[in-house]
Write an enzyme that holds these catalytic residues in place. Sequence first.
Site, PDB file in Angstrom:
ATOM      1  CD  GLU A  71      -1.090  -2.232   2.867  1.00 37.36           C
ATOM      2  OE1 GLU A  71       0.082  -2.619   1.751  1.00 37.36           O
ATOM      3  OE2 GLU A  71      -1.806  -3.051   3.536  1.00 37.36           O
ATOM      4  CB  ALA A  95       6.698 -32.521 -17.081  1.00 42.73           C
ATOM      5  CB  SER A 142      11.394 -37.824 -16.365  1.00 46.58           C
ATOM      6  OG  SER A 142      11.898 -37.368 -15.647  1.00 46.58           O
ATOM      7  NE  ARG A 153      12.042 -27.928  -8.424  1.00 50.25           N
ATOM      8  CZ  ARG A 153      12.869 -29.288  -8.251  1.00 50.25           C
ATOM      9  NH1 ARG A 153      14.320 -28.505  -8.339  1.00 50.25           N
ATOM     10  NH2 ARG A 153      12.434 -29.834  -8.646  1.00 50.25           N
ATOM     11  CG  ASP A 209      14.107 -37.828 -12.758  1.00 49.17           C
ATOM     12  OD1 ASP A 209      14.456 -39.210 -12.999  1.00 49.17           O
ATOM     13  OD2 ASP A 209      13.261 -37.345 -12.384  1.00 49.17           O
ATOM     14  CG  LEU A 227      14.052 -33.241  -5.352  1.00 51.08           C
ATOM     15  CD1 LEU A 227      13.389 -33.639  -3.784  1.00 51.08           C
ATOM     16  CD2 LEU A 227      12.866 -33.093  -6.386  1.00 51.08           C
ATOM     17  NE  ARG A 278      19.675 -27.172 -10.397  1.00 47.66           N
ATOM     18  CZ  ARG A 278      18.910 -28.239 -10.289  1.00 47.66           C
ATOM     19  NH1 ARG A 278      18.691 -27.912  -8.810  1.00 47.66           N
ATOM     20  NH2 ARG A 278      18.138 -28.954 -10.996  1.00 47.66           N
TER      21      ARG A 278
HETATM   22  C1  AOF Z   1       4.087  -6.986   4.740  1.00 46.04           C
HETATM   23  N1  AOF Z   1       3.728  -6.293   3.627  1.00 46.04           N
HETATM   24  O1  AOF Z   1       2.044  -5.360   1.754  1.00 46.04           O
HETATM   25  C2  AOF Z   1       1.441  -5.991   4.051  1.00 46.04           C
HETATM   26  C3  AOF Z   1       1.590  -6.741   5.612  1.00 46.04           C
HETATM   27  O2  AOF Z   1       6.938  -6.364  10.328  1.00 46.04           O
HETATM   28  P1  AOF Z   1       5.667  -5.819   9.236  1.00 46.04           P
HETATM   29  O3  AOF Z   1       5.341  -4.748   9.771  1.00 46.04           O
HETATM   30  O4  AOF Z   1       6.380  -5.897   7.485  1.00 46.04           O
HETATM   31  O5  AOF Z   1       4.076  -6.368   9.350  1.00 46.04           O
HETATM   32  C4  AOF Z   1       3.972  -7.653   8.484  1.00 46.04           C
HETATM   33  C5  AOF Z   1       2.360  -7.720   8.730  1.00 46.04           C
HETATM   34  O6  AOF Z   1       1.552  -6.642   8.350  1.00 46.04           O
HETATM   35  C6  AOF Z   1       2.306  -9.603   7.854  1.00 46.04           C
HETATM   36  O7  AOF Z   1       2.595 -10.421   9.030  1.00 46.04           O
HETATM   37  C7  AOF Z   1       0.685  -9.225   7.516  1.00 46.04           C
HETATM   38  O8  AOF Z   1       0.169  -9.286   8.434  1.00 46.04           O
HETATM   39  C8  AOF Z   1       0.442  -7.149   7.826  1.00 46.04           C
HETATM   40  N2  AOF Z   1       0.792  -6.691   6.283  1.00 46.04           N
HETATM   41  N3  AOF Z   1       2.547  -7.564   5.303  1.00 46.04           N
HETATM   42  O9  AOF Z   1       4.523  -7.953   4.873  1.00 46.04           O
HETATM   43  C9  AOF Z   1       2.261  -6.164   2.889  1.00 46.04           C
HETATM   44  N4  AOF Z   1       0.738  -5.322   3.326  1.00 46.04           N
HETATM   45 ZN    ZN Z   2       1.156  -2.301   5.659  1.00 42.65          ZN
END
Ligand code: AOF
Ligand code: ZN
Length: 351
Positions: free
Chosen positions: A46, A148, A162, A178, A194, A198, A201
Amino acid sequence: MAHANELALRGWGRTYPNPLVGAVVVRDGTEIGAGWHAEYGGPHAEVIALAAAGAPARGATLYVTLAPCTHQGKQPPCVDAILAAGIVRVVVATRDPNPAAAGGLELLRGNGIAVEVGVLAPQVARRNVRFLRQFTSPARPFVAIKLAVSMDGMIADAQGHSRWLSNESARAWVHWLRAGFGAIGLGARSAIADDARLTVRGDVQPRVAPTRVIFDRTGRLTAAHPVFTNAATVPVVVVVGVAAAEASRGALRNTGAEILVADEVSVALGRLAERGIDSVLVEGGGRLAGAMLAAGLVDRVYQIQCPVWLGAGTPAWIGLGTPAIESVKRWQVTDRFGLGDSGDVMIELEP
Ligand code: AOF
Ligand code: ZN
């Protein structure tokens, strides 16, 4: 919101244990700012979107895939930034299950901002499932199976080979995939056939490397297998059956791998959850995939359909019984796209 969800995915593999979040600022039907959470501990989506929009954000609408946070964590509360920017309407896909961050929607409403919740919620939740699940501490990890497969349903030819059924773009995409999982799983037969390592990369290096999990109920693996060469740096768990020889367990343990004893796949998944593994991407073989599907343990399938016929080989899904068409369960196709220019198609399904 669809664009915000696409942007959120750019944080894949890098934000764990934090969420994937995307945000878009819209004014008079035009996007004036966008952002995503790119890195654990880094700025929230945001705040980036609002900064990109600048002063014209006053009076605009903010679309965000996760409810804005209210707490001071590694980053300041997003609700404060939204109020300061003069946003008049906030559209959210999913609520934030993190109790520390909760209450954002109520706070915004209390400040006279119009708030809508639930827009594209299933699509957004599907991408952010790893974050959303961690507050409910489920008894087993989220299980996705990636295979696949040839047109005639084989994952390996009659010689057991594979390499390479899917094209280069598909293989690169799998390395990307992954990076967003807590563990990568494989049956021992496939691991041996294979020489599977895991590891991840690809272009996206995961912030936390996924644990490698080999399902080896009958004790086929030896300590010489390449998966053990860096077991000390990227964790390896070998799931062996009770009957597997104690001696071979010891040899595997000496490589730095952890041995987990379970005869049933469902029990093994429970143990992995206890060990902190929240999600597993299982990449075969056909027996393990079939056993998990038959036991109702599969939450998602990524099947890469390749335009070749093999005539014989290892079937993709072994041991499903013989259900009649009228009674068979029809899965939901949740995504599909082409990979590369030689015809491979990725089909994502959920029960
Ligand atoms: C994020 N990224 O874009 C939003 C989050 O330690 P902080 O301040 O980064 O807070 C992490 C928490 O904030 C996360 O667990 C979630 O609940 C909220 N929103 N977190 O890392 C974001 N909008
Ligand atoms: Zn936030």
